[in-house]
Design an enzyme around this catalytic site. Sequence first.
Site, PDB file in Angstrom:
ATOM      1  N   LYS A   1      22.640  66.237  18.341  1.00 25.82           N
ATOM      2  CA  LYS A   1      21.315  66.195  19.192  1.00 25.82           C
ATOM      3  C   LYS A   1      20.861  67.458  19.646  1.00 25.82           C
ATOM      4  O   LYS A   1      19.622  67.729  19.692  1.00 25.82           O
ATOM      5  CB  LYS A   1      21.448  65.197  20.291  1.00 25.82           C
ATOM      6  CG  LYS A   1      21.683  63.666  20.020  1.00 25.82           C
ATOM      7  CD  LYS A   1      21.521  62.865  21.413  1.00 25.82           C
ATOM      8  CE  LYS A   1      21.715  61.536  21.068  1.00 25.82           C
ATOM      9  NZ  LYS A   1      21.727  60.587  22.378  1.00 25.82           N
TER      10      LYS A   1
ATOM     11  N   LYS B   1      22.475  57.346  10.457  1.00 26.60           N
ATOM     12  CA  LYS B   1      22.395  55.843  11.372  1.00 26.60           C
ATOM     13  C   LYS B   1      20.996  55.514  11.836  1.00 26.60           C
ATOM     14  O   LYS B   1      20.061  56.314  11.968  1.00 26.60           O
ATOM     15  CB  LYS B   1      23.514  56.082  12.153  1.00 26.60           C
ATOM     16  CG  LYS B   1      23.135  56.987  13.482  1.00 26.60           C
ATOM     17  CD  LYS B   1      23.782  56.712  14.669  1.00 26.60           C
ATOM     18  CE  LYS B   1      23.320  57.660  15.703  1.00 26.60           C
ATOM     19  NZ  LYS B   1      24.205  57.812  16.729  1.00 26.60           N
TER      20      LYS B   1
ATOM     21  N   LYS C   1      17.336  55.525  17.554  1.00 25.42           N
ATOM     22  CA  LYS C   1      16.039  55.661  18.564  1.00 25.42           C
ATOM     23  C   LYS C   1      15.429  56.988  18.415  1.00 25.42           C
ATOM     24  O   LYS C   1      14.479  57.197  18.161  1.00 25.42           O
ATOM     25  CB  LYS C   1      16.288  55.198  19.897  1.00 25.42           C
ATOM     26  CG  LYS C   1      16.728  53.765  20.173  1.00 25.42           C
ATOM     27  CD  LYS C   1      16.886  53.991  21.653  1.00 25.42           C
ATOM     28  CE  LYS C   1      18.066  52.721  21.984  1.00 25.42           C
ATOM     29  NZ  LYS C   1      18.725  52.983  23.184  1.00 25.42           N
TER      30      LYS C   1
HETATM   31  P1  TYM Z   1      22.985  54.071  22.639  1.00 27.63           P
HETATM   32  O1  TYM Z   1      21.856  53.839  23.927  1.00 27.63           O
HETATM   33  O2  TYM Z   1      22.619  55.253  21.842  1.00 27.63           O
HETATM   34  O3  TYM Z   1      23.291  52.922  22.108  1.00 27.63           O
HETATM   35  C1  TYM Z   1      23.685  51.635  22.578  1.00 27.63           C
HETATM   36  C2  TYM Z   1      24.932  51.032  21.706  1.00 27.63           C
HETATM   37  O4  TYM Z   1      24.275  50.888  20.289  1.00 27.63           O
HETATM   38  C3  TYM Z   1      25.100  51.371  19.481  1.00 27.63           C
HETATM   39  N1  TYM Z   1      24.466  51.867  18.244  1.00 27.63           N
HETATM   40  C4  TYM Z   1      24.713  51.358  17.160  1.00 27.63           C
HETATM   41  N2  TYM Z   1      25.566  50.600  16.499  1.00 27.63           N
HETATM   42  C5  TYM Z   1      25.394  50.370  15.055  1.00 27.63           C
HETATM   43  N3  TYM Z   1      24.651  50.970  14.279  1.00 27.63           N
HETATM   44  C6  TYM Z   1      23.803  51.943  14.827  1.00 27.63           C
HETATM   45  N4  TYM Z   1      22.921  52.427  14.009  1.00 27.63           N
HETATM   46  C7  TYM Z   1      23.725  51.944  16.194  1.00 27.63           C
HETATM   47  N5  TYM Z   1      23.160  52.832  16.851  1.00 27.63           N
HETATM   48  C8  TYM Z   1      23.502  52.546  18.417  1.00 27.63           C
HETATM   49  C9  TYM Z   1      26.011  52.578  20.160  1.00 27.63           C
HETATM   50  O5  TYM Z   1      27.297  52.756  19.574  1.00 27.63           O
HETATM   51  C10 TYM Z   1      25.984  51.794  21.428  1.00 27.63           C
HETATM   52  O6  TYM Z   1      27.312  50.822  21.538  1.00 27.63           O
HETATM   53  N6  TYM Z   1      26.374  56.804  25.231  1.00 27.63           N
HETATM   54  C11 TYM Z   1      25.915  55.522  24.961  1.00 27.63           C
HETATM   55  C12 TYM Z   1      25.749  54.760  26.305  1.00 27.63           C
HETATM   56  C13 TYM Z   1      26.963  54.654  27.226  1.00 27.63           C
HETATM   57  C14 TYM Z   1      28.013  54.178  27.193  1.00 27.63           C
HETATM   58  C15 TYM Z   1      28.630  54.359  28.272  1.00 27.63           C
HETATM   59  C16 TYM Z   1      28.476  53.182  26.181  1.00 27.63           C
HETATM   60  C17 TYM Z   1      26.647  55.580  28.458  1.00 27.63           C
HETATM   61  N7  TYM Z   1      27.825  55.291  29.255  1.00 27.63           N
HETATM   62  C18 TYM Z   1      29.817  53.763  28.636  1.00 27.63           C
HETATM   63  C19 TYM Z   1      29.753  52.509  26.507  1.00 27.63           C
HETATM   64  C20 TYM Z   1      30.441  52.782  27.709  1.00 27.63           C
HETATM   65  C21 TYM Z   1      24.658  55.537  24.067  1.00 27.63           C
HETATM   66  O7  TYM Z   1      24.105  56.607  24.161  1.00 27.63           O
HETATM   67  O8  TYM Z   1      24.357  54.283  23.501  1.00 27.63           O
END
Ligand code: TYM
Length: 328
Positions: free
Chosen positions: A111, A192, A195
């Site tokens: 990023k 992948k 967003k």
């Molecule tokens: P975020 O907001 O980017 O994504 C939310 C969840 O969606 C999953 N994900 C995917 N799974 C499969 N294929 C994809 N292309 C794909 N894109 C996103 C992510 O793995 C995630 O589970 N850092 C985290 C948010 C967070 C978090 C936490 C998660 C903050 N604190 C504590 C678990 C525990 C994030 O940016 O997810």
Amino acid sequence: MPRIFSGIQPSGSVHLGNYLGALRNWVSEQHEADCYYSIVDLHAITAEHNPEALRDATKELATTLFAIGLDPDISCLFVQSHVPEHAQLAWIMESTVTFGELSRMTQFKDKGRGEEKVRASLFTYPALMAADILLYRTDKVPVGDDQRQHIELARDAAARFNNAYGEVFTVPESMIPKVGARVMDLQNPLKKMSKSSSSDAGLIYLNEDPSRIAKKIKRAVTDTENKVAYEPTNPAKAGVSNLLEIYSALTSIPPEDAADRFSNYGALKSELAEIVIEHLTVIQSRIKDISGDPSELLRLLKIGAAKARATASSTLSDAKSAIGFLAP
Ligand code: TYM
């Protein structure tokens, strides 16, 4: 009952990758575990953002999460900034993990690459994520594959803290689905679905119009061989393997078996479009219902935050005492 925690950022609309990689499991686990789920708005300011858009995205995301089936009577859904303990434990976590560990996080490298003004919080973000998880003495964290490294760090941080200051935290485990853990971009199947992608042609949003969904799947990049085969490690077959994986995640038919059902890409794409639309129209009609009552949404989030705070404040207080802070 085991304890579950997970989070999602309110940055842009929810896409099929979020849903298949993580959110579906949030819903299915709510009957098996004591679940805390958070809309992690503190994480959403680690990159340039628009304040009004952030507020709107937070409400839209809460609506979507209830629409996919989170039940406010059994799961705790809350907005991260409503629970100040997250930011407080994050400081302690920044004093637990090392600069070297944070420097090795691949998501920071991805990023931050090429960006001129990278916010300091993008670098320390995994410490906040560790705090999110550890505050709830979490056993399992349902996430997609891209969060694996961050959860490893949370595990290391928990173990290191416990070793140094006494047993305060539960060492969490990640919970990553067999199929759908890494849904790829339909236009660039080597990346992948994300967003932060520069174009949305390769993304399917949960609230997307059915005709656009059909068009995007029809235009999904495949290869010229026109042989439906599931070869996830072969870059040449990445496009068709991704379509089969999405198909499998929605039908529970293993991707290898799904491949045998189709003689060409056109047939696979048109059946896949039908299945995706069928799934998403149910969610979309629930989104419409819930959107009609915004004050109820805020009421539920308030209840969620109160419940989350009760758990989080008790863990934070134990951590502060263990690390040597004088009680006020
Ligand atoms: P975020 O907001 O980017 O994504 C939310 C969840 O969606 C999953 N994900 C995917 N799974 C499969 N294929 C994809 N292309 C794909 N894109 C996103 C992510 O793995 C995630 O589970 N850092 C985290 C948010 C967070 C978090 C936490 C998660 C903050 N604190 C504590 C678990 C525990 C994030 O940016 O997810």
